[in-house]
Structure formats: C-alpha cells, structure tokens
Motif scaffolding. Structure first.
Motif, PDB file in Angstrom:
ATOM      1  N   CYS A   1       0.452  -1.929   9.947  1.00 37.48           N
ATOM      2  CA  CYS A   1       0.544  -1.987   8.479  1.00 37.48           C
ATOM      3  C   CYS A   1       1.218  -3.257   7.991  1.00 37.48           C
ATOM      4  N   GLY A   2       1.741  -4.069   8.920  1.00 38.17           N
ATOM      5  CA  GLY A   2       2.415  -5.301   8.514  1.00 38.17           C
ATOM      6  C   GLY A   2       3.771  -5.030   7.896  1.00 38.17           C
ATOM      7  N   ALA A   3       4.479  -6.083   7.614  1.00 37.02           N
ATOM      8  CA  ALA A   3       5.849  -5.968   7.100  1.00 37.02           C
ATOM      9  C   ALA A   3       5.914  -5.336   5.713  1.00 37.02           C
ATOM     10  N   ASP A   4       4.876  -5.517   4.931  1.00 38.46           N
ATOM     11  CA  ASP A   4       4.911  -5.032   3.551  1.00 38.46           C
ATOM     12  C   ASP A   4       3.921  -3.894   3.275  1.00 38.46           C
ATOM     13  N   GLY A   5       3.329  -3.346   4.332  1.00 38.80           N
ATOM     14  CA  GLY A   5       2.412  -2.221   4.151  1.00 38.80           C
ATOM     15  C   GLY A   5       1.003  -2.599   3.736  1.00 38.80           C
ATOM     16  N   THR A   6       0.708  -3.898   3.679  1.00 36.26           N
ATOM     17  CA  THR A   6      -0.628  -4.317   3.253  1.00 36.26           C
ATOM     18  C   THR A   6      -1.579  -4.564   4.420  1.00 36.26           C
ATOM     19  N   GLY A   7      -1.106  -4.331   5.645  1.00 40.50           N
ATOM     20  CA  GLY A   7      -1.952  -4.546   6.816  1.00 40.50           C
ATOM     21  C   GLY A   7      -3.105  -3.552   6.869  1.00 40.50           C
ATOM     22  N   LEU A   8      -4.075  -3.853   7.707  1.00 37.77           N
ATOM     23  CA  LEU A   8      -5.283  -3.028   7.823  1.00 37.77           C
ATOM     24  C   LEU A   8      -5.055  -1.709   8.564  1.00 37.77           C
ATOM     25  N   ASN A   9      -4.020  -1.652   9.406  1.00 35.65           N
ATOM     26  CA  ASN A   9      -3.727  -0.425  10.167  1.00 35.65           C
ATOM     27  C   ASN A   9      -4.933   0.042  10.982  1.00 35.65           C
ATOM     28  N   ARG A  10      -5.620  -0.884  11.619  1.00 36.99           N
ATOM     29  CA  ARG A  10      -6.810  -0.519  12.388  1.00 36.99           C
ATOM     30  C   ARG A  10      -6.474   0.438  13.531  1.00 36.99           C
ATOM     31  N   LEU A  11      -5.320   0.293  14.168  1.00 37.93           N
ATOM     32  CA  LEU A  11      -4.973   1.221  15.242  1.00 37.93           C
ATOM     33  C   LEU A  11      -4.803   2.630  14.694  1.00 37.93           C
ATOM     34  N   GLY A  12      -4.118   2.773  13.592  1.00 39.95           N
ATOM     35  CA  GLY A  12      -3.978   4.080  12.970  1.00 39.95           C
ATOM     36  C   GLY A  12      -5.322   4.660  12.576  1.00 39.95           C
TER      37      GLY A  12
ATOM     38  N   MET B   1       0.847  -1.188   0.000  1.00 42.61           N
ATOM     39  CA  MET B   1       0.000   0.000   0.000  1.00 42.61           C
ATOM     40  C   MET B   1       0.886   1.242   0.000  1.00 42.61           C
ATOM     41  N   ASN B   2       0.470   2.247  -0.702  1.00 38.05           N
ATOM     42  CA  ASN B   2       1.209   3.500  -0.737  1.00 38.05           C
ATOM     43  C   ASN B   2       0.624   4.465   0.287  1.00 38.05           C
ATOM     44  N   PHE B   3       1.493   5.025   1.089  1.00 39.06           N
ATOM     45  CA  PHE B   3       1.087   6.011   2.085  1.00 39.06           C
ATOM     46  C   PHE B   3       1.598   7.377   1.653  1.00 39.06           C
ATOM     47  N   PRO B   4       0.873   8.445   1.987  1.00 38.87           N
ATOM     48  CA  PRO B   4       1.340   9.789   1.632  1.00 38.87           C
ATOM     49  C   PRO B   4       2.723  10.070   2.234  1.00 38.87           C
TER      50      PRO B   4
ATOM     51  N   VAL C   1      -0.034   5.773  10.928  1.00 38.93           N
ATOM     52  CA  VAL C   1       0.159   4.344  10.684  1.00 38.93           C
ATOM     53  C   VAL C   1       0.976   3.726  11.808  1.00 38.93           C
ATOM     54  N   GLU C   2       0.454   2.626  12.363  1.00 42.53           N
ATOM     55  CA  GLU C   2       1.271   1.835  13.285  1.00 42.53           C
ATOM     56  C   GLU C   2       2.184   0.961  12.431  1.00 42.53           C
ATOM     57  N   ASN C   3       3.462   1.237  12.509  1.00 42.35           N
ATOM     58  CA  ASN C   3       4.460   0.562  11.680  1.00 42.35           C
ATOM     59  C   ASN C   3       4.904  -0.739  12.345  1.00 42.35           C
ATOM     60  N   ALA C   4       3.939  -1.628  12.547  1.00 38.57           N
ATOM     61  CA  ALA C   4       4.183  -2.901  13.221  1.00 38.57           C
ATOM     62  C   ALA C   4       4.386  -3.987  12.169  1.00 38.57           C
ATOM     63  N   PRO C   5       5.622  -4.413  11.951  1.00 38.58           N
ATOM     64  CA  PRO C   5       5.887  -5.359  10.871  1.00 38.58           C
ATOM     65  C   PRO C   5       5.200  -6.711  11.047  1.00 38.58           C
ATOM     66  N   GLY C   6       4.940  -7.115  12.274  1.00 40.13           N
ATOM     67  CA  GLY C   6       4.327  -8.424  12.502  1.00 40.13           C
ATOM     68  C   GLY C   6       2.824  -8.380  12.682  1.00 40.13           C
ATOM     69  N   ASP C   7       2.230  -7.226  12.550  1.00 39.48           N
ATOM     70  CA  ASP C   7       0.796  -7.097  12.811  1.00 39.48           C
ATOM     71  C   ASP C   7       0.080  -6.559  11.586  1.00 39.48           C
TER      72      ASP C   7
ATOM     73  N   ILE D   1       2.449   9.842   9.324  1.00 41.45           N
ATOM     74  CA  ILE D   1       3.037   9.737  10.663  1.00 41.45           C
ATOM     75  C   ILE D   1       3.136   8.260  11.004  1.00 41.45           C
ATOM     76  N   TRP D   2       4.364   7.819  11.239  1.00 43.10           N
ATOM     77  CA  TRP D   2       4.636   6.430  11.571  1.00 43.10           C
ATOM     78  C   TRP D   2       4.956   6.346  13.056  1.00 43.10           C
ATOM     79  N   PHE D   3       4.448   5.329  13.722  1.00 41.25           N
ATOM     80  CA  PHE D   3       4.809   5.105  15.123  1.00 41.25           C
ATOM     81  C   PHE D   3       4.848   3.611  15.382  1.00 41.25           C
ATOM     82  N   TYR D   4       5.627   3.235  16.367  1.00 41.98           N
ATOM     83  CA  TYR D   4       5.671   1.845  16.807  1.00 41.98           C
ATOM     84  C   TYR D   4       6.497   1.747  18.091  1.00 41.98           C
ATOM     85  N   ALA D   5       7.796   1.990  17.986  1.00 43.48           N
ATOM     86  CA  ALA D   5       8.694   1.834  19.135  1.00 43.48           C
ATOM     87  C   ALA D   5       8.556   3.007  20.106  1.00 43.48           C
ATOM     88  N   GLN D   6       8.917   2.755  21.348  1.00 41.63           N
ATOM     89  CA  GLN D   6       8.836   3.785  22.374  1.00 41.63           C
ATOM     90  C   GLN D   6       9.851   4.903  22.167  1.00 41.63           C
TER      91      GLN D   6
END
Length: 149
Positions: free
Chosen positions: A126-137, A1-4, A115-121, A8-13
């Motif tokens: 968004c998942g590792a390849d950006g195809t995740g649902l990003n429900r948290l975002g 998926m393409n993001f603008p 976008v929650e930049n969570a590679p395993g979720d 805003i990416w977030f994940y780690a503390q």
C-alpha cells in the motif's frame, strides 16, 4: 486511500497475519524444485540465467533472496513486467494449497480486505501513504476466493 476498519494488515514476521508474507517460511514446489519461500521463487523468476536463479533459490534467507533479486548485475528478463503478476499468483496458489495452516488463516479472513502494509512498496503493497496498488493483497484475496470454490 481509505481502507475498511476491519482491514487485515500484514508485513513484518511478527504481525498477526505474517503467514501472508512472501518471507514466511512456507516453501513451494515450482518448476520441479523446492523453493524455501515464495520470495525465493519470485526473485529468481526475474532472470533467465539458470545458475543465478539457483543461487537465489539457495539463499539462506528470503531477505538474501530479495537482495539477489534486486541486483541488476544481470539483466531482467524482457517480459518481466508482463509476467510478474501471473508468477506471483501461481506461487501463492501453490503456497496456500500446500500448507494447511496458512490456508485456514486465509480462508478465516472472510470477505475482509487484505493489505500488505509495505511503506516502501507502492506496487505490491500500500506504500507509505496508502496510495499503493496493493497487488499482493489483491492476489491473496483472489486466491482466497478460488479456494472457496
């Protein structure tokens, strides 16, 4: 998926928008008790067993709470898939209503994509390849819109 480009990416503390993470140290008062983080609350809601929910609430860290929530020693509540988004939204509403710092940060994002930049979720992130649902975002952007009105 393409993001603008201004996403805003977030994940780690250690990320600039770490306050958006459910692991961030911003507690919520839900169901008549104080939960240390949204993660503690959310993971506990997976179970009907009250003592186990309390064990999750008392976990030392959100990582510990998540580990307890990932356990399948106890069955998940039957309606989990149907209610998980609403439970997350409710906890996010309380978090951002309760804590001025994270609320200001969220409101300061304007109309930018979050976008929650969570590679395993692939559900909450968004998942590792950006195809995740990003429900948290998506839910964070919904809370942002609600706070504005």
């Amino acid at each position: 998926m393409n993001f603008p480009a201004d996403t805003i990416w977030f994940y780690a503390q250690t990320d600039p928008y770490a306050e958006f993470s459910n692991f961030a140290p911003y507690g919520v008062a839900m169901d008549g008790v104080w939960w240390p983080t949204v993660e503690h609350y959310f993971q506990a809601q997976k179970f009907h067993d009250a003592p186990y929910r309390e064990r999750i609430r008392r976990a030392s860290t959100p990582k510990q709470a998540k580990g307890l929530g990932m356990s399948r020693d106890l069955p998940l509540r039957d309606d989990w898939e149907a209610v998980k988004d609403a439970l997350m939204l409710g906890a996010l509403r309380v978090k951002f209503a309760t804590h001025p710092g994270p609320r200001a940060l969220l409101l300061g994002t304007g109309a930018r994509t979050i976008v929650e930049n969570a590679p395993g979720d692939f559900y909450w992130g968004c998942g590792a390849d950006g195809t995740g649902l990003n429900r948290l975002g998506e839910l964070l952007m919904q809370v942002r819109d609600e706070l504005r009105t």
